[in-house]
Design a protein around this motif. Structure first.
Motif, short mmCIF file in Angstrom:
data_model
loop_
_atom_site.label_atom_id
_atom_site.label_comp_id
_atom_site.label_asym_id
_atom_site.label_seq_id
_atom_site.Cartn_x
_atom_site.Cartn_y
_atom_site.Cartn_z
N SER A 4 0.82 -1.22 0.00
CA SER A 4 0.00 0.00 0.00
C SER A 4 0.85 1.27 0.00
N LYS A 17 2.67 2.21 2.55
CA LYS A 17 2.99 2.54 3.93
C LYS A 17 4.07 1.61 4.45
N ASN A 39 4.20 4.51 18.49
CA ASN A 39 3.00 5.17 17.96
C ASN A 39 3.16 6.68 17.95
N ASN A 91 3.17 9.09 14.66
CA ASN A 91 2.25 10.24 14.56
C ASN A 91 3.01 11.53 14.26
N SER A 146 4.25 11.44 10.73
CA SER A 146 3.12 11.57 9.81
C SER A 146 2.67 13.02 9.68
N GLN A 147 2.66 13.75 10.79
CA GLN A 147 2.29 15.16 10.76
C GLN A 147 3.23 15.97 9.88
N HIS A 170 2.90 13.53 5.97
CA HIS A 170 1.61 13.19 5.37
C HIS A 170 0.52 13.40 6.41
N ILE A 204 -2.58 13.82 6.50
CA ILE A 204 -3.92 13.22 6.36
C ILE A 204 -3.94 11.78 6.87
N ASP A 205 -2.87 11.04 6.69
CA ASP A 205 -2.86 9.62 7.02
C ASP A 205 -1.52 9.25 7.65
N LYS A 206 -1.52 8.16 8.42
CA LYS A 206 -0.27 7.68 9.03
C LYS A 206 0.63 7.08 7.97
N ILE A 207 1.93 7.29 8.16
CA ILE A 207 2.88 6.75 7.19
C ILE A 207 3.27 5.31 7.51
N GLY A 243 2.19 1.56 10.08
CA GLY A 243 1.40 0.83 11.07
C GLY A 243 2.32 -0.05 11.91
#
Length: 311
Positions: free
Chosen positions: A57, A59, A82, A86, A89-90, A93, A95-98, A100
């Motif tokens: 995907s 990610k 985590n 976060n 990601s901020q 990107h 909008i979504d986490k980079i 998991g």
């Protein structure tokens, strides 16, 4: 907090997550072969082995490989990762986490709370009884002139001190035996190699008692009256209670003072007891801790002999 982790050799090292983890001061990155890291993981010396891979995907997946022996720090590790994801990601990107996080657990010894607390309680008991017991005893013998009479007797001075010391070691080891047996049958305290581990715990306790008694001898000689003995004793013991991993893990303390923590005699005893009891290590595997205790013993006995008085 700080975590002892390893990075899987197959991990993708070109991404920002890998860079953030390897450059963060809260991660102590351990190196070694794959078999060595697996062994460290199963013994609880490593919190996790991390493997970062890019998924289909686009990610990234941070794969946490842990064992049942290292579950105590796993929730904090997941929370830290985590938070790191976060934050990255901020920046990259919003909008979504980079990335998991996925988990895998391998079989190891189950690490129970008693496996941490009982060795700490043994250390707590030994240092307190050795320092206070010897200090008050020899001060009282000196104050009542009993030591002076012993000095005039044909009995060797070495035998007098040795006899008192061995008697105290014997009785304190009985307390250690009671603590271990109670912990084993009441709380299922881990003895990795059974009776061999039990004997090795007693040997470590005896060595620590001999070292701690040296400070008791030192205090009994420098104290002017009984009222100052607790003050001198607590100056030696109290910092170690809170710095040596007796009541809580050393990892919660600032990384900048870990060099001092590792040099303390109670830290050496607590670490050696936990390695032998839970990890299944033997005395030859605890050479570092035994060496630290021995160095403290030489220093403290040299000071005790220098200030020792018979009256």
């Amino acid at each position: 907090m700080s975590f002892d982790v390893a990075i899987d050799k197959k991990t993708d090292s070109t991404n920002t997550i890998y860079q953030a983890i390897t450059h963060s001061p809260i991660f102590n990155i351990q190196k070694g072969t794959e078999d060595e890291m697996e062994d460290q993981l199963k013994k609880g010396r490593l919190t996790a082995i991390l493997n970062i891979q890019k998924t289909d995907s686009g990610k990234y997946d941070i794969h946490i490989k842990s064992s049942s022996a290292g579950q105590r720090e796993l929730p904090q590790l997941q929370a830290v990762l985590n938070g790191m994801v976060n934050e990255l990601s901020q920046r990259q990107h919003p909008i979504d986490k980079i990335a998991g996080i996925s988990n895998e657990q391998v079989v190891g010894r189950i690490y129970k709370r008693i496996d941490f607390y009982l060795p700490g309680m043994i250390g707590f008991s030994l240092i307190g009884s050795a320092v206070f017991g010897v200090a008050f005893l020899f001060f009282a013998l000196r104050e009542t002139l009993v030591l002076k009479r012993m000095y005039a007797s044909p009995v060797s001075k070495t035998n007098i001190v040795l006899g008192e010391s061995l008697g105290r070691v014997f009785f304190q080891l009985l307390i250690v035996i009671v603590l271990i047996i109670f912990g084993r049958f009441a709380y299922h305290f881990t003895l990795a190699n059974g009776f061999v581990t039990f004997i090795e715990l007693l040997i470590l306790s005896a060595l620590a008692l001999v070292v701690f008694m040296a400070f008791g001898f030192f205090i009994s000689s420098v104290a002017k009256n009984q009222n100052v003995i607790p003050i001198y004793a607590n100056l030696f013991m109290f910092p170690q209670y809170f710095l040596s991993g007796t009541f809580f893990p050393k990892t919660v303390l600032p990384q900048s003072i870990h060099w001092l923590i590792e040099a303390l005699p109670l830290t050496a005893l607590n670490d050696a007891l936990r390695k032998v009891a839970f990890e299944g290590s033997h005395l030859n595997d605890c050479w570092k801790q035994i060496g630290i205790l021995s160095i403290w013993g030489v220093i403290l006995y040299a000071l005790a002999i220098w200030v020792f008085r018979w009256e």
